[in-house]
Design a protein around this motif. Sequence first.
Motif, PDB file in Angstrom:
ATOM      1  N   PRO A   1       0.811  -1.223   0.000  1.00  0.00           N
ATOM      2  CA  PRO A   1       0.000   0.000   0.000  1.00  0.00           C
ATOM      3  C   PRO A   1       0.846   1.276   0.000  1.00  0.00           C
ATOM      4  CG  PRO A   1      -0.779  -1.530   1.681  1.00  0.00           C
ATOM      5  CD  PRO A   1       0.512  -2.063   1.159  1.00  0.00           C
ATOM      6  N   GLN A   2       2.023   1.223   0.611  1.00  0.00           N
ATOM      7  CA  GLN A   2       2.851   2.427   0.696  1.00  0.00           C
ATOM      8  C   GLN A   2       3.452   2.823  -0.650  1.00  0.00           C
ATOM      9  OE1 GLN A   2       5.422   1.011   3.816  1.00  0.00           O
ATOM     10  NE2 GLN A   2       4.378   2.288   5.333  1.00  0.00           N
ATOM     11  N   SER A   3       3.999   1.858  -1.356  1.00  0.00           N
ATOM     12  CA  SER A   3       4.631   2.165  -2.643  1.00  0.00           C
ATOM     13  C   SER A   3       3.665   2.016  -3.817  1.00  0.00           C
ATOM     14  CB  SER A   3       5.844   1.262  -2.870  1.00  0.00           C
ATOM     15  OG  SER A   3       5.436  -0.091  -2.980  1.00  0.00           O
ATOM     16  N   LYS A   4       2.492   1.420  -3.541  1.00  0.00           N
ATOM     17  CA  LYS A   4       1.469   1.166  -4.568  1.00  0.00           C
ATOM     18  C   LYS A   4       1.996   0.260  -5.680  1.00  0.00           C
ATOM     19  CE  LYS A   4      -0.898   5.468  -3.622  1.00  0.00           C
ATOM     20  NZ  LYS A   4      -1.363   6.740  -4.141  1.00  0.00           N
ATOM     21  N   LEU A   5       2.813  -0.705  -5.260  1.00  0.00           N
ATOM     22  CA  LEU A   5       3.375  -1.660  -6.205  1.00  0.00           C
ATOM     23  C   LEU A   5       2.778  -3.042  -5.999  1.00  0.00           C
ATOM     24  CD1 LEU A   5       7.154  -0.677  -6.212  1.00  0.00           C
ATOM     25  CD2 LEU A   5       5.443  -0.202  -7.975  1.00  0.00           C
ATOM     26  N   LYS A   6       2.619  -3.748  -7.102  1.00  0.00           N
ATOM     27  CA  LYS A   6       2.073  -5.106  -7.126  1.00  0.00           C
ATOM     28  C   LYS A   6       3.185  -6.029  -7.628  1.00  0.00           C
ATOM     29  CE  LYS A   6      -1.299  -7.577  -9.946  1.00  0.00           C
ATOM     30  NZ  LYS A   6      -2.395  -7.396 -10.909  1.00  0.00           N
ATOM     31  N   TYR A   7       3.585  -6.981  -6.766  1.00  0.00           N
ATOM     32  CA  TYR A   7       4.643  -7.927  -7.101  1.00  0.00           C
ATOM     33  C   TYR A   7       4.025  -9.289  -7.403  1.00  0.00           C
ATOM     34  CZ  TYR A   7       7.627  -4.439  -4.869  1.00  0.00           C
ATOM     35  OH  TYR A   7       8.262  -3.281  -4.529  1.00  0.00           O
ATOM     36  N   ARG A   8       4.363  -9.867  -8.536  1.00  0.00           N
ATOM     37  CA  ARG A   8       3.802 -11.162  -8.902  1.00  0.00           C
ATOM     38  C   ARG A   8       4.413 -12.277  -8.051  1.00  0.00           C
ATOM     39  NH1 ARG A   8       7.837 -10.733 -12.810  1.00  0.00           N
ATOM     40  NH2 ARG A   8       8.936 -12.683 -13.190  1.00  0.00           N
ATOM     41  N   VAL A   9       3.697 -13.391  -8.005  1.00  0.00           N
ATOM     42  CA  VAL A   9       4.170 -14.599  -7.340  1.00  0.00           C
ATOM     43  C   VAL A   9       4.178 -15.701  -8.386  1.00  0.00           C
ATOM     44  CG1 VAL A   9       3.695 -16.296  -5.532  1.00  0.00           C
ATOM     45  CG2 VAL A   9       3.241 -13.868  -5.106  1.00  0.00           C
TER      46      VAL A   9
ATOM     47  N   GLU B   1      10.292  -5.087 -12.067  1.00  0.00           N
ATOM     48  CA  GLU B   1       9.270  -5.978 -12.616  1.00  0.00           C
ATOM     49  C   GLU B   1       7.912  -5.811 -11.940  1.00  0.00           C
ATOM     50  OE1 GLU B   1      10.362 -10.010 -13.276  1.00  0.00           O
ATOM     51  OE2 GLU B   1      12.405  -9.476 -13.862  1.00  0.00           O
ATOM     52  N   ALA B   2       7.835  -4.932 -10.947  1.00  0.00           N
ATOM     53  CA  ALA B   2       6.574  -4.688 -10.240  1.00  0.00           C
ATOM     54  C   ALA B   2       5.654  -3.823 -11.096  1.00  0.00           C
ATOM     55  CB  ALA B   2       6.850  -4.000  -8.908  1.00  0.00           C
ATOM     56  N   GLU B   3       4.366  -3.986 -10.844  1.00  0.00           N
ATOM     57  CA  GLU B   3       3.359  -3.184 -11.554  1.00  0.00           C
ATOM     58  C   GLU B   3       2.891  -2.064 -10.632  1.00  0.00           C
ATOM     59  OE1 GLU B   3      -1.200  -3.753 -13.158  1.00  0.00           O
ATOM     60  OE2 GLU B   3       0.060  -5.519 -12.923  1.00  0.00           O
ATOM     61  N   SER B   4       2.931  -0.854 -11.140  1.00  0.00           N
ATOM     62  CA  SER B   4       2.459   0.298 -10.380  1.00  0.00           C
ATOM     63  C   SER B   4       0.937   0.387 -10.506  1.00  0.00           C
ATOM     64  CB  SER B   4       3.122   1.561 -10.926  1.00  0.00           C
ATOM     65  OG  SER B   4       2.923   2.628 -10.063  1.00  0.00           O
ATOM     66  N   LEU B   5       0.257   0.558  -9.374  1.00  0.00           N
ATOM     67  CA  LEU B   5      -1.208   0.605  -9.370  1.00  0.00           C
ATOM     68  C   LEU B   5      -1.707   2.029  -9.149  1.00  0.00           C
ATOM     69  CD1 LEU B   5      -1.974  -2.564  -7.199  1.00  0.00           C
ATOM     70  CD2 LEU B   5      -1.934  -2.380  -9.690  1.00  0.00           C
ATOM     71  N   ASP B   6      -2.883   2.311  -9.723  1.00  0.00           N
ATOM     72  CA  ASP B   6      -3.481   3.628  -9.522  1.00  0.00           C
ATOM     73  C   ASP B   6      -4.176   3.677  -8.157  1.00  0.00           C
ATOM     74  OD1 ASP B   6      -5.989   2.362  -9.783  1.00  0.00           O
ATOM     75  OD2 ASP B   6      -6.123   2.841 -11.901  1.00  0.00           O
ATOM     76  N   ASP B   7      -4.582   4.860  -7.752  1.00  0.00           N
ATOM     77  CA  ASP B   7      -5.183   5.051  -6.427  1.00  0.00           C
ATOM     78  C   ASP B   7      -6.447   4.216  -6.229  1.00  0.00           C
ATOM     79  OD1 ASP B   7      -3.191   6.803  -5.649  1.00  0.00           O
ATOM     80  OD2 ASP B   7      -4.324   8.593  -6.202  1.00  0.00           O
ATOM     81  N   ALA B   8      -7.291   4.146  -7.243  1.00  0.00           N
ATOM     82  CA  ALA B   8      -8.546   3.393  -7.124  1.00  0.00           C
ATOM     83  C   ALA B   8      -8.279   1.906  -6.910  1.00  0.00           C
ATOM     84  CB  ALA B   8      -9.408   3.605  -8.368  1.00  0.00           C
ATOM     85  N   SER B   9      -7.324   1.354  -7.632  1.00  0.00           N
ATOM     86  CA  SER B   9      -6.972  -0.068  -7.460  1.00  0.00           C
ATOM     87  C   SER B   9      -6.413  -0.326  -6.072  1.00  0.00           C
ATOM     88  CB  SER B   9      -5.955  -0.495  -8.520  1.00  0.00           C
ATOM     89  OG  SER B   9      -6.490  -0.391  -9.811  1.00  0.00           O
ATOM     90  N   CYS B  10      -5.570   0.583  -5.602  1.00  0.00           N
ATOM     91  CA  CYS B  10      -4.990   0.447  -4.264  1.00  0.00           C
ATOM     92  C   CYS B  10      -6.070   0.466  -3.186  1.00  0.00           C
ATOM     93  CB  CYS B  10      -3.978   1.555  -4.005  1.00  0.00           C
ATOM     94  SG  CYS B  10      -2.503   1.431  -5.010  1.00  0.00           S
ATOM     95  N   GLU B  11      -6.989   1.399  -3.306  1.00  0.00           N
ATOM     96  CA  GLU B  11      -8.072   1.506  -2.318  1.00  0.00           C
ATOM     97  C   GLU B  11      -8.947   0.249  -2.327  1.00  0.00           C
ATOM     98  OE1 GLU B  11     -10.158   5.188  -2.989  1.00  0.00           O
ATOM     99  OE2 GLU B  11      -8.313   6.355  -2.761  1.00  0.00           O
ATOM    100  N   ALA B  12      -9.202  -0.297  -3.498  1.00  0.00           N
ATOM    101  CA  ALA B  12     -10.016  -1.509  -3.596  1.00  0.00           C
ATOM    102  C   ALA B  12      -9.306  -2.692  -2.945  1.00  0.00           C
ATOM    103  CB  ALA B  12     -10.324  -1.822  -5.053  1.00  0.00           C
ATOM    104  N   LEU B  13      -8.000  -2.815  -3.159  1.00  0.00           N
ATOM    105  CA  LEU B  13      -7.240  -3.911  -2.544  1.00  0.00           C
ATOM    106  C   LEU B  13      -7.188  -3.763  -1.022  1.00  0.00           C
ATOM    107  CD1 LEU B  13      -4.308  -4.285  -5.076  1.00  0.00           C
ATOM    108  CD2 LEU B  13      -6.068  -5.981  -4.569  1.00  0.00           C
TER     109      LEU B  13
END
Length: 87
Positions: free
Chosen positions: A49-57, A68-80
């Motif tokens: 949540p702090q960096s708004k990055l999504k790391y795959r597994v 290789e991380a995906e940067s997420l927008d504010d709306a996606s972060c809030e939903a997660l």
Amino acid sequence: MQALDRPLYRREVSGMPVAQHLLEILRCPKSLGELIYVASDAEEFLFCPQSKLKYRVDDGIPVLLIDEAESLDDASCEALIAAHAKS
């Protein structure tokens, strides 16, 4: 080599292919913040949540590479974050 007294994977208990003890110590390499594990039928990933990055597994192994991380927008972060709060 010392044998572990706990299972590496707790699929039967939590359904998470990433080891629980590993999730407790992993941190985002960019912000050093805690990571949230997210899994669905379509994908599994770790989210910071702090960096708004999504790391795959991949096959139960977190790929914690900033490049290789995906940067997420504010709306996606809030939903997660909201979905995680419900669980």
